[in-house]
Motif scaffolding. Structure first.
Motif, PDB file in Angstrom:
ATOM      1  N   PRO A  46       0.688  -1.154   0.071  1.00  0.00           N
ATOM      2  CA  PRO A  46       0.062  -0.167   0.014  1.00  0.00           C
ATOM      3  C   PRO A  46       0.772   1.332   0.031  1.00  0.00           C
ATOM      4  O   PRO A  46       0.362   2.545   0.204  1.00  0.00           O
ATOM      5  CB  PRO A  46      -0.933  -0.151   1.137  1.00  0.00           C
ATOM      6  CG  PRO A  46      -0.382  -1.379   1.927  1.00  0.00           C
ATOM      7  CD  PRO A  46       0.841  -1.785   1.441  1.00  0.00           C
ATOM      8  N   MET A  47       2.240   1.113  -0.262  1.00  0.00           N
ATOM      9  CA  MET A  47       3.068   2.307  -0.310  1.00  0.00           C
ATOM     10  C   MET A  47       2.548   3.490  -0.963  1.00  0.00           C
ATOM     11  O   MET A  47       2.212   3.242  -2.092  1.00  0.00           O
ATOM     12  CB  MET A  47       4.476   2.056  -0.428  1.00  0.00           C
ATOM     13  CG  MET A  47       5.624   2.934   0.336  1.00  0.00           C
ATOM     14  SD  MET A  47       5.595   2.765   1.805  1.00  0.00           S
ATOM     15  CE  MET A  47       6.203   1.464   2.369  1.00  0.00           C
ATOM     16  N   GLY A  48       2.572   4.591  -0.303  1.00  0.00           N
ATOM     17  CA  GLY A  48       2.104   6.091  -1.119  1.00  0.00           C
ATOM     18  C   GLY A  48       0.832   6.597  -0.421  1.00  0.00           C
ATOM     19  O   GLY A  48       0.491   7.316  -0.785  1.00  0.00           O
ATOM     20  N   MET A  49       0.088   5.555   0.329  1.00  0.00           N
ATOM     21  CA  MET A  49      -1.124   5.916   0.629  1.00  0.00           C
ATOM     22  C   MET A  49      -0.872   6.931   1.855  1.00  0.00           C
ATOM     23  O   MET A  49      -0.145   6.831   2.576  1.00  0.00           O
ATOM     24  CB  MET A  49      -2.154   4.780   0.815  1.00  0.00           C
ATOM     25  CG  MET A  49      -2.349   3.778   0.125  1.00  0.00           C
ATOM     26  SD  MET A  49      -3.194   2.299   0.418  1.00  0.00           S
ATOM     27  CE  MET A  49      -4.582   3.219   0.631  1.00  0.00           C
ATOM     28  N   LEU A  50      -2.054   7.496   2.348  1.00  0.00           N
ATOM     29  CA  LEU A  50      -2.031   7.928   3.778  1.00  0.00           C
ATOM     30  C   LEU A  50      -1.634   7.072   4.748  1.00  0.00           C
ATOM     31  O   LEU A  50      -2.208   6.011   4.592  1.00  0.00           O
ATOM     32  CB  LEU A  50      -3.324   8.868   3.979  1.00  0.00           C
ATOM     33  CG  LEU A  50      -3.818   9.311   5.318  1.00  0.00           C
ATOM     34  CD1 LEU A  50      -2.892  10.505   5.619  1.00  0.00           C
ATOM     35  CD2 LEU A  50      -4.932   9.666   5.501  1.00  0.00           C
ATOM     36  N   GLY A 158      -5.976  11.281   0.974  1.00  0.00           N
ATOM     37  CA  GLY A 158      -4.850  11.118   0.126  1.00  0.00           C
ATOM     38  C   GLY A 158      -4.938  10.029  -0.959  1.00  0.00           C
ATOM     39  O   GLY A 158      -6.224   9.820  -1.426  1.00  0.00           O
ATOM     40  N   ARG A 159      -3.924   9.406  -1.397  1.00  0.00           N
ATOM     41  CA  ARG A 159      -3.871   8.581  -2.672  1.00  0.00           C
ATOM     42  C   ARG A 159      -4.628   7.371  -2.171  1.00  0.00           C
ATOM     43  O   ARG A 159      -4.749   6.928  -1.033  1.00  0.00           O
ATOM     44  CB  ARG A 159      -2.619   7.999  -2.901  1.00  0.00           C
ATOM     45  CG  ARG A 159      -1.576   9.286  -3.504  1.00  0.00           C
ATOM     46  CD  ARG A 159      -0.164   8.815  -3.477  1.00  0.00           C
ATOM     47  NE  ARG A 159       0.494   9.900  -3.662  1.00  0.00           N
ATOM     48  CZ  ARG A 159       1.830  10.106  -3.156  1.00  0.00           C
ATOM     49  NH1 ARG A 159       2.422   8.803  -2.459  1.00  0.00           N
ATOM     50  NH2 ARG A 159       2.607  11.003  -3.399  1.00  0.00           N
ATOM     51  N   PRO A 160      -5.465   6.637  -3.047  1.00  0.00           N
ATOM     52  CA  PRO A 160      -5.621   7.072  -4.509  1.00  0.00           C
ATOM     53  C   PRO A 160      -6.538   8.203  -4.970  1.00  0.00           C
ATOM     54  O   PRO A 160      -6.601   8.370  -6.182  1.00  0.00           O
ATOM     55  CB  PRO A 160      -5.990   5.840  -5.210  1.00  0.00           C
ATOM     56  CG  PRO A 160      -6.860   5.313  -4.199  1.00  0.00           C
ATOM     57  CD  PRO A 160      -6.108   5.490  -2.581  1.00  0.00           C
ATOM     58  N   TYR A 161      -6.994   8.922  -4.153  1.00  0.00           N
ATOM     59  CA  TYR A 161      -7.990  10.156  -4.344  1.00  0.00           C
ATOM     60  C   TYR A 161      -7.315  11.008  -5.051  1.00  0.00           C
ATOM     61  O   TYR A 161      -5.942  11.313  -4.943  1.00  0.00           O
ATOM     62  CB  TYR A 161      -8.557  10.647  -3.214  1.00  0.00           C
ATOM     63  CG  TYR A 161      -9.478   9.692  -2.664  1.00  0.00           C
ATOM     64  CD1 TYR A 161     -10.819   9.418  -3.262  1.00  0.00           C
ATOM     65  CD2 TYR A 161      -9.147   8.972  -1.389  1.00  0.00           C
ATOM     66  CE1 TYR A 161     -11.731   8.650  -2.482  1.00  0.00           C
ATOM     67  CE2 TYR A 161     -10.244   8.284  -0.779  1.00  0.00           C
ATOM     68  CZ  TYR A 161     -11.398   8.079  -1.255  1.00  0.00           C
ATOM     69  OH  TYR A 161     -12.415   7.251  -0.466  1.00  0.00           O
ATOM     70  N   ALA A 191      -2.190   5.243  -9.583  1.00  0.00           N
ATOM     71  CA  ALA A 191      -3.502   5.393  -9.361  1.00  0.00           C
ATOM     72  C   ALA A 191      -3.898   6.738  -8.803  1.00  0.00           C
ATOM     73  O   ALA A 191      -5.022   7.207  -9.681  1.00  0.00           O
ATOM     74  CB  ALA A 191      -4.177   4.577  -8.029  1.00  0.00           C
ATOM     75  N   GLU A 192      -3.364   7.600  -8.357  1.00  0.00           N
ATOM     76  CA  GLU A 192      -3.628   9.053  -8.212  1.00  0.00           C
ATOM     77  C   GLU A 192      -3.569   9.593  -9.201  1.00  0.00           C
ATOM     78  O   GLU A 192      -4.794  10.705  -9.694  1.00  0.00           O
ATOM     79  CB  GLU A 192      -2.560   9.493  -7.043  1.00  0.00           C
ATOM     80  CG  GLU A 192      -2.758  11.012  -6.864  1.00  0.00           C
ATOM     81  CD  GLU A 192      -1.468  11.640  -5.893  1.00  0.00           C
ATOM     82  OE1 GLU A 192      -1.758  12.733  -5.251  1.00  0.00           O
ATOM     83  OE2 GLU A 192      -0.513  11.081  -6.323  1.00  0.00           O
TER      84      GLU A 192
END
Length: 261
Positions: A46-50, A158-161, A191-192
């Motif tokens: 899930p790296m990169g997400m809030l 946050g991502r992926p939004y 995804a973002e």
């Protein structure tokens, strides 16, 4: 001809912290502090997400959820996210300054892009508190985007939004999503970008997906490097990236290719 007006860059694994190492150990240790053993592979997915969303995603993985059930005699609950986060945040903040080295090629590429009149923005999975450590340390080394936004600026979405990207577009006064590139080192970055309708670019070397420190990467033979690069390229393309590049120095070529369409 479409003119690129802005490039939005991620932080850990993209512009600083080769291999995106800082959050990995903090996540693994915070789960361990709560009696749950997680692997690096599980941690990086899930790296990169809030960060709270990252913890929630990990808790939802079948193996980790089963481990939680076995240890606590119940399924994990929303408050457990906060319990793990309460271990994660102080550990990350304590070590974060040690993982802010600007990646090779970043300064040169940013200088080249700005010479072309392109604005530099950024999004991140870090919080504002974390960025108050990362951004000034990177600035001392010469890297300072025109603006950055964390999930704190978008009500925690946050991502992926796509909302951090939209905040950048507004702040930098960019005219069209098709004039914007989002570049990063995780599937969440791709995804973002897709959610925002901008051009999504995956960066291979030093990425969280490759999951190697700079020293470990440099110790590989060229054959081994290229094998790993192909695996990462495949991951990014499957995630829907418009372009995948070996390192950030190839961004100007991507811009030229887009502008010639």
């Amino acid at each position: 001809m479409m003119k690129i007006e802005g490039v939005l860059l991620d932080w850990a694994g993209t512009t600083v912290d080769f291999g995106c190492m800082a959050p990995v150990r903090a996540f693994m240790d915070s789960f361990a502090a709560n009696g749950i053993t997680v692997t690096e592979e599980e941690t990086r997915k899930p790296m990169g997400m809030l960060k709270r969303d990252h913890i929630k995603t990990m808790l939802s993985m079948d193996r980790i959820a089963a481990q939680w059930q076995k240890r606590y005699g119940r399924s994990w609950e929303p408050q457990d996210i906060e319990t793990i986060y309460s271990s994660f945040e102080p550990e990350l903040l304590a070590s974060l300054a040690d993982y802010t080295k600007v990646k090779p090629g970043v300064l040169k590429t940013v200088t080249e892009l700005r010479a072309r009149g392109i604005k530099i923005g950024s999004t991140t999975g870090y919080t504002d508190t974390m960025m108050k450590i990362v951004a000034p340390t990177a600035a001392v080394q010469g890297y300072q985007p025109d603006c950055w936004f964390s999930p704190d600026a978008t009500n925690g979405m946050g991502r992926p939004y796509p909302y951090m990207i939209f905040k950048n577009i507004m702040e930098l006064k960019l005219s069209d999503v098709r004039c914007v590139i989002k570049a990063g080192d995780t599937v969440s970055d791709i995804a973002e970008g897709r959610a925002a309708g901008v051009w999504s670019v995956g960066i291979i070397d030093g990425s969280s997906v490759m999951a190697l420190t700079e020293d470990a990467f440099r110790s590989l033979t060229e054959y081994e490097k290229n094998e790993r690069r192909e695996a990462v390229r495949h991951t990014f393309m499957n995630a829907g990236a418009d372009y995948v590049i070996t390192d950030i120095t190839e961004l100007p070529a991507v811009i030229q290719a887009i502008q010639q369409q």
